[in-house]
Design a protein around this motif. Structure first.
Motif, PDB file in Angstrom:
ATOM      1  N   GLY A  18       0.814  -1.210   0.000  1.00 31.37           N
ATOM      2  CA  GLY A  18       0.000   0.000   0.000  1.00 31.37           C
ATOM      3  C   GLY A  18       0.846   1.259   0.000  1.00 31.37           C
ATOM      4  O   GLY A  18       2.084   1.198   0.066  1.00 31.37           O
ATOM      5  N   PRO A  19       0.198   2.413  -0.069  1.00 39.98           N
ATOM      6  CA  PRO A  19       0.935   3.684  -0.060  1.00 39.98           C
ATOM      7  C   PRO A  19       1.859   3.761   1.152  1.00 39.98           C
ATOM      8  O   PRO A  19       1.457   3.443   2.277  1.00 39.98           O
ATOM      9  N   ASP A  21       3.694   5.325   4.175  1.00 38.84           N
ATOM     10  CA  ASP A  21       3.444   6.469   5.055  1.00 38.84           C
ATOM     11  C   ASP A  21       4.561   6.686   6.080  1.00 38.84           C
ATOM     12  O   ASP A  21       4.447   7.544   6.957  1.00 38.84           O
ATOM     13  N   SER A  26       4.197   0.221   7.843  1.00 39.83           N
ATOM     14  CA  SER A  26       4.328   0.361   6.397  1.00 39.83           C
ATOM     15  C   SER A  26       5.674  -0.172   5.925  1.00 39.83           C
ATOM     16  O   SER A  26       5.769  -0.855   4.898  1.00 39.83           O
ATOM     17  N   THR A 135      10.141   2.669  -1.404  1.00 37.07           N
ATOM     18  CA  THR A 135       9.354   2.772  -2.633  1.00 37.07           C
ATOM     19  C   THR A 135      10.247   3.000  -3.840  1.00 37.07           C
ATOM     20  O   THR A 135       9.795   2.875  -4.974  1.00 37.07           O
ATOM     21  N   GLU A 457       9.283  12.005  -3.256  1.00 34.21           N
ATOM     22  CA  GLU A 457       9.200  10.982  -2.222  1.00 34.21           C
ATOM     23  C   GLU A 457      10.527  10.260  -2.047  1.00 34.21           C
ATOM     24  O   GLU A 457      10.883   9.819  -0.958  1.00 34.21           O
TER      25      GLU A 457
END
Length: 509
Positions: A18-19, A21, A26, A135, A457
């Motif tokens: 998932g995204p 954070d 995460s 990511t 990011e």
């Protein structure tokens, strides 16, 4: 979701965390997915767009916009086999710092080639501490290196994660030196309870902004932070050019800094301290663009249509991103977007790399070229700025004009808006660039002061957003100066007197 490819691979699931954070939960999700990719039990999708239903060569009569694979452009790369979808283990995004992010596909072999090359350079595998988002390739490789080290060294998992991955810390807030010291405290507590970790070398990776914050805190007199920096056998610093002055400051504190050069397409850093890692070969073409070959080069790019190709795009300028050359036989070679100079290192006899700037960042002002990164390195060396960036802004007179965005290295309150730099800053910039030998046309036509630069990011500076910030600032300054010349301003409420007093201006008596 199925993909075209070898039958034994079609059953492997795609994992798409998932995204991100920044929380520990995460990070755990990403770490476990990356571990499965390396183990060959799943494939991980972290691409720049949604994972396509089908991935493979598309048959078509002629190249199509961002969709051609296995046709005209791929077949033009004689001697280079087309990428095999069955080899995909991980798909990562490019940074998108200068353009639209792309999805890069790697095999387990290319990822591990990078991991082992790093260990060979350092002399051993070891434990890794994560401070970068998983990511993008830099953060992914911190986890991947720890995973491979754990397997090779026979370390037990800890809380379901690789034993060589240090306890994760919350990265969801502002990063500062206390995050580093807190992470080391947790690692020390774990080492005390597990003797197998006692002699394990410790490594980590930062972007320059993180390193600058830690170094500044240590220089402010916090001896604990200076000791923390010296704890690491090596600290990789990359993602953007790092000012030599910052490197010197960090090394004076005992930090063993290793500058890295690489990209998503090379599975991360493949040049350390200017020298290529084992198996990496560097060349420069007639246009000064850097080209490289090596075992960590990606399989290719995946587009939203599902097209999987070993070239970037279809037009004449980009379709030969991966290609073969006579001197390298059928070895794939990556043509980067960077301008570079290669020199022979007298001490080692190896090829030393100096990156001059990005070919797609070059500013054309009045028909003359300006390489912004060259200016930025000189500005960083002044020691006056936390960050300095040179970006293009459209100009009716010059086509493009170079604009410098500077973040002052001051304590306390930072600018909350982007303003024309004060006279002292303008003189600092002009003097430094002139003394460094830059031509008059290369000196930025506007110098702005701002509180912070926009970042992606991945931690890299967002050049597109910075250029837009500079454009808007110049428009606002122009409007401000015009209104000031009138001594009035207008609003929906009518006609009012205007009070002035921007940064560095004396208040009207």
């Amino acid at each position: 979701m199925s993909t075209q490819g070898a039958p034994e691979r079609e059953s492997l699931p795609w994992l798409a965390p998932g995204p991100f954070d920044g929380t520990v939960a995460s990070q755990v999700e990403y770490a476990r997915a990356i571990g499965e990719a390396l183990a060959g039990t799943a494939r991980v999708w972290l691409g720049a767009h949604k994972c396509p239903e089908l991935i493979g060569a598309l048959e078509c009569g002629k190249p199509r916009e961002s969709a051609c694979a296995g046709c005209t452009c791929a077949r033009s790369n004689a001697g280079v086999r087309e990428p095999d979808p069955s080899e995909i283990a991980l798909v990562v995004p490019t940074s998108g710092s200068t353009g639209t992010p792309k999805s890069v596909a790697h095999s387990v072999q290319s990822l591990k080639a990078s991991i082992h090359a790093t260990a060979y350079e350092f002399g051993s595998h070891g434990a890794w501490m994560l401070f970068l988002p998983p990511t993008h390739i830099a953060g992914i490789q911190v986890i991947a290196r720890a995973s491979v080290a754990s397997t090779l060294l026979g370390l037990d998992d800890h809380d379901g994660l690789p034993g060589a991955l240090t306890p994760l810390v919350d990265l969801s807030g502002h990063f500062d030196a206390t995050v580093l010291t807190g992470a080391l405290e947790r690692w020390d507590a774990r080492v005390r309870s597990d003797e197998a970790l006692a002699d394990l070398p410790l490594y980590t990776s930062f972007v320059p902004t993180q390193l600058e914050r830690i170094v500044s805190a240590a220089e402010a007199g916090d001896a604990e932070i200076a000791r923390a920096l010296s704890r690491f056998e090596a600290i990789l610093v990359g993602g953007a050019a790092t000012a030599p002055a910052l490197l010197d400051r960090a090394r004076k504190l005992g930090a063993r800094i290793v500058t890295t050069y690489g990209s998503s397409e090379t599975a991360g850093g493949c040049v350390y301290n200017g020298l290529p890692l084992q198996g990496v070969e560097l060349k420069v073409n007639d246009e000064d663009q850097l080209m490289m070959t090596g075992p960590s080069i990606a399989l290719g790019y995946i587009y939203e249509t599902g097209a999987f190709t070993n070239v970037d795009g279809n037009d004449a300028d980009t379709r030969r991103r991966f290609f073969s050359t006579p001197e390298l036989a059928a070895t794939r070679l990556l043509r980067t977007s960077d301008l570079a100079r290669l020199t022979r290192d007298e001490a080692t006899g190896l090829t030393r790399l100096t990156v001059l700037g990005r070919a797609d960042d070059v500013i054309i002002s009045g028909g003359r070229k300006i390489v912004p990164q060259a200016l930025e390195r000189t500005l960083a060396d002044t020691g006056e700025f936390r960050e300095a960036l040179v970006v293009p802004v459209e100009s009716n007179e010059w086509g493009e004009q170079a604009v410098a965005l500077t973040v002052p290295r001051v304590e306390g309150t930072m600018p909350t808006q982007t303003w024309t730099a004060d006279l002292q800053t303008q003189l600092t910039v002009a003097t430094a660039l002139t003394e460094a030998g830059f031509a008059r046309h290369e000196i930025p036509r506007a110098i702005l002061t701002t509180g912070a630069l926009p970042h992606l990011e991945s931690g890299k500076v967002d050049r597109k957003a910075a250029a837009e910030l500079a454009r808007e600032a110049l428009l606002n300054i122009e409007a401000f100066d015009y209104a000031k010349s009138l001594g009035t301003r207008f609003s929906d409420g009518g006609h009012h007197e205007l009070e002035f007093g921007g940064p560095g201006e004396e208040e009207n008596e």
